[in-house]
Design a protein around this motif. Structure first.
Motif, PDB file in Angstrom:
ATOM      1  N   GLU A   1     -22.024  -7.897  -1.191  1.00  0.00           N
ATOM      2  CA  GLU A   1     -22.686  -8.473  -0.021  1.00  0.00           C
ATOM      3  C   GLU A   1     -22.183  -7.953   1.322  1.00  0.00           C
ATOM      4  OE1 GLU A   1     -21.819 -12.059  -2.744  1.00  0.00           O
ATOM      5  OE2 GLU A   1     -21.116 -10.022  -2.477  1.00  0.00           O
ATOM      6  N   ILE A   2     -21.057  -7.266   1.331  1.00  0.00           N
ATOM      7  CA  ILE A   2     -20.491  -6.828   2.601  1.00  0.00           C
ATOM      8  C   ILE A   2     -20.185  -5.342   2.570  1.00  0.00           C
ATOM      9  CG2 ILE A   2     -19.487  -9.094   3.104  1.00  0.00           C
ATOM     10  CD1 ILE A   2     -16.785  -7.994   2.247  1.00  0.00           C
ATOM     11  N   VAL A   3     -20.088  -4.762   3.746  1.00  0.00           N
ATOM     12  CA  VAL A   3     -19.627  -3.381   3.876  1.00  0.00           C
ATOM     13  C   VAL A   3     -18.102  -3.408   3.841  1.00  0.00           C
ATOM     14  CG1 VAL A   3     -19.585  -1.342   5.349  1.00  0.00           C
ATOM     15  CG2 VAL A   3     -21.647  -2.747   5.231  1.00  0.00           C
ATOM     16  N   GLN A   4     -17.511  -2.567   2.986  1.00  0.00           N
ATOM     17  CA  GLN A   4     -16.060  -2.552   2.829  1.00  0.00           C
ATOM     18  C   GLN A   4     -15.498  -1.183   3.210  1.00  0.00           C
ATOM     19  OE1 GLN A   4     -16.574  -4.330  -1.325  1.00  0.00           O
ATOM     20  NE2 GLN A   4     -14.573  -5.148  -0.766  1.00  0.00           N
ATOM     21  N   PRO A   5     -15.162  -0.988   4.486  1.00  0.00           N
ATOM     22  CA  PRO A   5     -14.600   0.300   4.917  1.00  0.00           C
ATOM     23  C   PRO A   5     -13.184   0.483   4.365  1.00  0.00           C
ATOM     24  CG  PRO A   5     -15.455  -0.993   6.777  1.00  0.00           C
ATOM     25  CD  PRO A   5     -15.355  -1.906   5.609  1.00  0.00           C
ATOM     26  N   LEU A   6     -12.905   1.695   3.907  1.00  0.00           N
ATOM     27  CA  LEU A   6     -11.581   2.046   3.406  1.00  0.00           C
ATOM     28  C   LEU A   6     -11.041   3.232   4.189  1.00  0.00           C
ATOM     29  CD1 LEU A   6     -12.229   1.921  -0.463  1.00  0.00           C
ATOM     30  CD2 LEU A   6     -11.187   0.140   0.952  1.00  0.00           C
ATOM     31  N   VAL A   7      -9.739   3.249   4.393  1.00  0.00           N
ATOM     32  CA  VAL A   7      -9.063   4.376   5.056  1.00  0.00           C
ATOM     33  C   VAL A   7      -7.924   4.825   4.159  1.00  0.00           C
ATOM     34  CG1 VAL A   7      -7.757   5.127   7.073  1.00  0.00           C
ATOM     35  CG2 VAL A   7      -9.668   3.534   7.353  1.00  0.00           C
ATOM     36  N   PHE A   8      -7.815   6.146   3.955  1.00  0.00           N
ATOM     37  CA  PHE A   8      -6.768   6.723   3.114  1.00  0.00           C
ATOM     38  C   PHE A   8      -5.924   7.650   3.986  1.00  0.00           C
ATOM     39  CE2 PHE A   8     -10.817   6.307   0.911  1.00  0.00           C
ATOM     40  CZ  PHE A   8     -10.498   5.361  -0.054  1.00  0.00           C
ATOM     41  N   ARG A   9      -4.620   7.420   4.008  1.00  0.00           N
ATOM     42  CA  ARG A   9      -3.721   8.244   4.806  1.00  0.00           C
ATOM     43  C   ARG A   9      -2.641   8.839   3.902  1.00  0.00           C
ATOM     44  NH1 ARG A   9      -3.172   4.388  10.255  1.00  0.00           N
ATOM     45  NH2 ARG A   9      -5.228   4.969  11.099  1.00  0.00           N
ATOM     46  N   ILE A  10      -2.380  10.133   4.085  1.00  0.00           N
ATOM     47  CA  ILE A  10      -1.398  10.826   3.258  1.00  0.00           C
ATOM     48  C   ILE A  10      -0.228  11.252   4.148  1.00  0.00           C
ATOM     49  CG2 ILE A  10      -0.986  12.785   1.731  1.00  0.00           C
ATOM     50  CD1 ILE A  10      -3.936  12.765   1.024  1.00  0.00           C
ATOM     51  N   TYR A  11       0.981  11.003   3.652  1.00  0.00           N
ATOM     52  CA  TYR A  11       2.200  11.324   4.388  1.00  0.00           C
ATOM     53  C   TYR A  11       3.104  12.207   3.545  1.00  0.00           C
ATOM     54  CZ  TYR A  11       0.868   7.453   7.469  1.00  0.00           C
ATOM     55  OH  TYR A  11       0.203   6.634   8.336  1.00  0.00           O
ATOM     56  N   ASP A  12       3.823  13.092   4.210  1.00  0.00           N
ATOM     57  CA  ASP A  12       4.892  13.870   3.578  1.00  0.00           C
ATOM     58  C   ASP A  12       6.179  13.085   3.797  1.00  0.00           C
ATOM     59  OD1 ASP A  12       6.612  15.780   2.574  1.00  0.00           O
ATOM     60  OD2 ASP A  12       6.586  16.994   4.408  1.00  0.00           O
ATOM     61  N   ILE A  13       6.782  12.622   2.697  1.00  0.00           N
ATOM     62  CA  ILE A  13       7.950  11.762   2.807  1.00  0.00           C
ATOM     63  C   ILE A  13       9.209  12.625   2.949  1.00  0.00           C
ATOM     64  CG2 ILE A  13       9.256   9.888   1.729  1.00  0.00           C
ATOM     65  CD1 ILE A  13       6.331   9.250   2.599  1.00  0.00           C
ATOM     66  N   ASP A  14       9.955  12.334   3.989  1.00  0.00           N
ATOM     67  CA  ASP A  14      11.171  13.096   4.282  1.00  0.00           C
ATOM     68  C   ASP A  14      12.179  12.946   3.143  1.00  0.00           C
ATOM     69  OD1 ASP A  14      13.992  13.403   5.662  1.00  0.00           O
ATOM     70  OD2 ASP A  14      12.537  14.403   6.972  1.00  0.00           O
ATOM     71  N   THR A  15      12.896  14.019   2.864  1.00  0.00           N
ATOM     72  CA  THR A  15      13.834  14.047   1.743  1.00  0.00           C
ATOM     73  C   THR A  15      14.855  12.914   1.801  1.00  0.00           C
ATOM     74  OG1 THR A  15      13.627  16.466   1.679  1.00  0.00           O
ATOM     75  CG2 THR A  15      15.505  15.502   0.500  1.00  0.00           C
ATOM     76  N   ARG A  16      15.295  12.538   2.979  1.00  0.00           N
ATOM     77  CA  ARG A  16      16.342  11.514   3.077  1.00  0.00           C
ATOM     78  C   ARG A  16      15.855  10.130   2.670  1.00  0.00           C
ATOM     79  NH1 ARG A  16      16.674  10.771   9.684  1.00  0.00           N
ATOM     80  NH2 ARG A  16      14.509  11.408  10.074  1.00  0.00           N
ATOM     81  N   TYR A  17      14.514   9.972   2.499  1.00  0.00           N
ATOM     82  CA  TYR A  17      13.974   8.665   2.117  1.00  0.00           C
ATOM     83  C   TYR A  17      13.518   8.633   0.655  1.00  0.00           C
ATOM     84  CZ  TYR A  17      13.794   7.937   7.166  1.00  0.00           C
ATOM     85  OH  TYR A  17      14.122   7.809   8.492  1.00  0.00           O
ATOM     86  N   HIS A  18      13.846   9.660  -0.124  1.00  0.00           N
ATOM     87  CA  HIS A  18      13.341   9.733  -1.492  1.00  0.00           C
ATOM     88  C   HIS A  18      13.861   8.613  -2.381  1.00  0.00           C
ATOM     89  CE1 HIS A  18      11.933  14.227  -1.412  1.00  0.00           C
ATOM     90  NE2 HIS A  18      11.258  13.447  -0.598  1.00  0.00           N
TER      91      HIS A  18
END
Length: 592
Positions: A117-134
């Motif tokens: 019944e509704i419009v469902q907008p989606l957003v997809f974001r891709i990030y490169d994760i810095d090595t120090r946060y693995h």
């Protein structure tokens, strides 16, 4: 309504919700009288927290040709998915981090409830994760400290309408500029949502609640929810004057009963037309236990109110069959379409369009009137289910430039074609027509419904994958109520649903008769009964300021009506093509 909402509080005698409908149903309970079916609907959905078609989907993700942000290795990508509500982004999930990959296929999935019944907008974001946060849990990662690889967006309906439920999108920068790489989103519907149980039920030795005749029994099956209590999901038809009734088969879906071990409440009532039904007996069970009754050929005893006394009456299960029922998304993703049509009321009761009080008044500030709101709201949802986005658009009740009153004329006055392109085309044609015709009358629906039915009927010559949805927006009382009933009854055999929006403060009791909310199907002047309920009526004044929108109220029954038509004709979804590569979608404008 549809096949799933009971007009029980008004004395509806038909079975409801037991034919594999799209959602659970609410009714007024025993001892409840008065009130309308809309009140019963509102009570059920307020208590259950559900409305319309909810299908849980799992979203899985992969990407290709990502930018490399690392000097001595490849990017370590992670994807974050958001829903967009009121221009705000709400995060619904993050994938795992994949090391050294510009072609990642993530394992972690995101779950979302698909709402037709509704419009469902989606957003997809891709990030490169810095090595120090693995070694940091992904849920706690600060995204501002990671390299942004790109984003893409779409509506959920754009994914589920694809043959393979997959959509590939080009990545862009946060400002909307094209970037290297694509993301592919795949939606998977749970197989459990297709599982259904068909049962034939009968009772013996029911207690007689009537003085001068026998009881008129019907069953109501409810799912027991700890937080809200019983949620009705099915009601059988009423069997008159019978203490040993056998009901027509009922079909319950897993979406209605949950798991086979979820507790259910089975109640037997003596029907009263006032809606004040008297409880004959009740007992608690599960689908598993009902299957055991079938296998053992034994009966389950009813108990009196609150289980205080075991009664003589018993319930037996004569048939128990598990089966797969195709879902709404099965049809839509295999190429079935919803074709949108609209008809606008140009009768004089709307008021002079140039006057501020007119229902057709177009505000110079851009604020849409009620007609424009209905067109925009319904059109924005349905446009994604119509491949060519060419929509028939008509007006009725006006004197045309040719000098005669017409009850079905094209809004697109520039050509002889009734179709316009896109929702914007409808809006433009409406505004233009408003100042080229003279508002007149009376209010007739028959010609419009007959025209829509003609198009729906004609489409059957070319296959059965098109289903038509006619939106009628009106302010007034019908002059041709019987002709309209006849038209609807004839159209009930066709792939057609009719949505009626009432604007203004007129008396809309006639419209409520057209909508089968009282559990009784329409009857024509020749005593023919409608094959199914195809009408949904919503007055704007009754939902303004509420928890749901007019559009949700209008569209909530449409998937059920669609499925009722397809299943009644044993129409199956089409097999997917051997090769279905989804091309990359165009770059969308930046998220604001």
């Amino acid at each position: 309504m549809g096949g799933c909402l009971s007009g029980d509080v008004r004395g509806g005698m038909e079975a409801v919700g037991g034919s594999g409908g799209r959602r659970a149903a609410g009714t007024g309970g025993a001892g409840q009288s008065g009130g309308g079916a809309n009140e019963a609907v509102d009570y059920f959905f307020q208590s259950s927290g559900l409305r319309g078609l909810y299908s849980p989907l799992e979203l899985s993700f992969s990407a290709s040709k990502l930018r490399n942000m690392d000097a001595l290795s490849k990017s370590d990508p992670m994807l974050v998915v958001y829903t967009q509500k009121d221009r705000r982004l709400e995060e619904i999930g993050r994938t795992e981090v994949i090391l050294n990959s510009l072609e990642p296929s993530w394992i972690t999935k995101a779950t979302i409830n698909y709402q037709f019944e509704i419009v469902q907008p989606l957003v997809f974001r891709i990030y490169d994760i810095d090595t120090r946060y693995h070694n940091t849990p992904v849920k706690t990662l600060n995204l501002t400290q990671q390299d942004f690889l790109g984003e893409a967006c779409c509506n959920l309906s754009e994914i589920v309408t694809k043959f393979n439920h997959s959509l590939t999108l080009n990545l862009r920068s946060s400002s909307g500029h094209a970037l290297l790489g694509t993301v592919t989103v795949h939606a998977e519907e749970s197989n459990s949502s297709r599982m259904a149980v068909e049962m034939t039920l009968h009772c013996l030795n029911l207690e007689n609640k009537d003085v001068f005749s026998k009881s008129d029994p019907f069953l109501r099956i409810s799912r027991l929810v700890e937080t809200t209590g019983p949620i009705p999901i099915c009601k059988t038809e009423v069997i008159n004057d019978n203490l040993n009734p056998v009901w027509r088969p009922v079909t319950l879906t897993s979406q209605q009963f949950g798991s086979k071990d979820n507790p259910l409440l089975v109640e037997c009532f003596d029907f009263n037309s006032s809606g004040d039904h008297e409880l004959i007996g009740a007992f608690q069970t599960t689908i598993t236990q009902l299957e055991t009754l079938y296998n053992s050929k034994s009966g389950a005893n009813f108990f009196s109110h609150k289980g205080q006394k075991k009664l003589k009456g018993q319930l037996f299960v004569d048939k128990f069959q598990e089966k797969i029922q195709h879902t709404f998304l099965d049809y839509i993703s295999s190429g079935f379409e919803l074709n949108f049509m609209v008809a606008v009321d140009f009768t004089a009761s709307n008021g002079d369009p140039r006057a501020l009080q007119s229902l057709h008044y177009i505000d110079p500030s851009g604020r849409p009137n009620s007609y424009q709101q209905a067109i925009l709201g319904v059109g924005e949802v349905l446009q994604f289910y119509d491949n060519d986005r060419r929509f028939p658009a008509w007006g009725f009740g006006a004197k045309t430039p040719q000098g005669y009153i017409s009850h079905c004329f094209n809004l697109n006055a520039t050509t002889n074609d009734c179709e316009v392109v896109g929702v914007e085309g409808i809006m433009s044609a409406y505004s233009t027509t408003l100042y080229s015709v003279t508002l007149a009358g009376p209010t007739l629906f028959g010609p419009i419904i007959n025209k829509a039915a003609e198009i729906a009927s004609h489409s059957l010559q070319y296959g059965n994958t098109k289903y038509f949805v006619l939106l009628i927006i009106t302010d007034g009382v019908l002059t041709d109520i019987q002709e309209t009933k006849d038209s609807i009854v004839r159209a009930s055999d066709l792939p057609l649903s009719i949505l009626i929006v009432g604007v203004g403060n007129a008396d809309f009791k006639q419209m409520e008769i057209l909508d089968g909310d009282n559990g009784k199907r329409l009857e024509s002047s020749t005593d023919r009964i409608a094959t199914r309920d195809i009408v949904q009526f919503v007055p704007i004044r009754d939902v303004r300021g509420g928890q749901i929108s007019v559009v949700q109220s209008l569209l909530e029954e449409l998937p059920g009506q669609f499925l009722a038509y397809m299943r009644s004709r044993d129409i199956k979804p089409r097999a997917p093509p051997l090769h279905d590569a989804s091309p990359a979608a165009p770059v969308y404008p930046p998220t604001k």
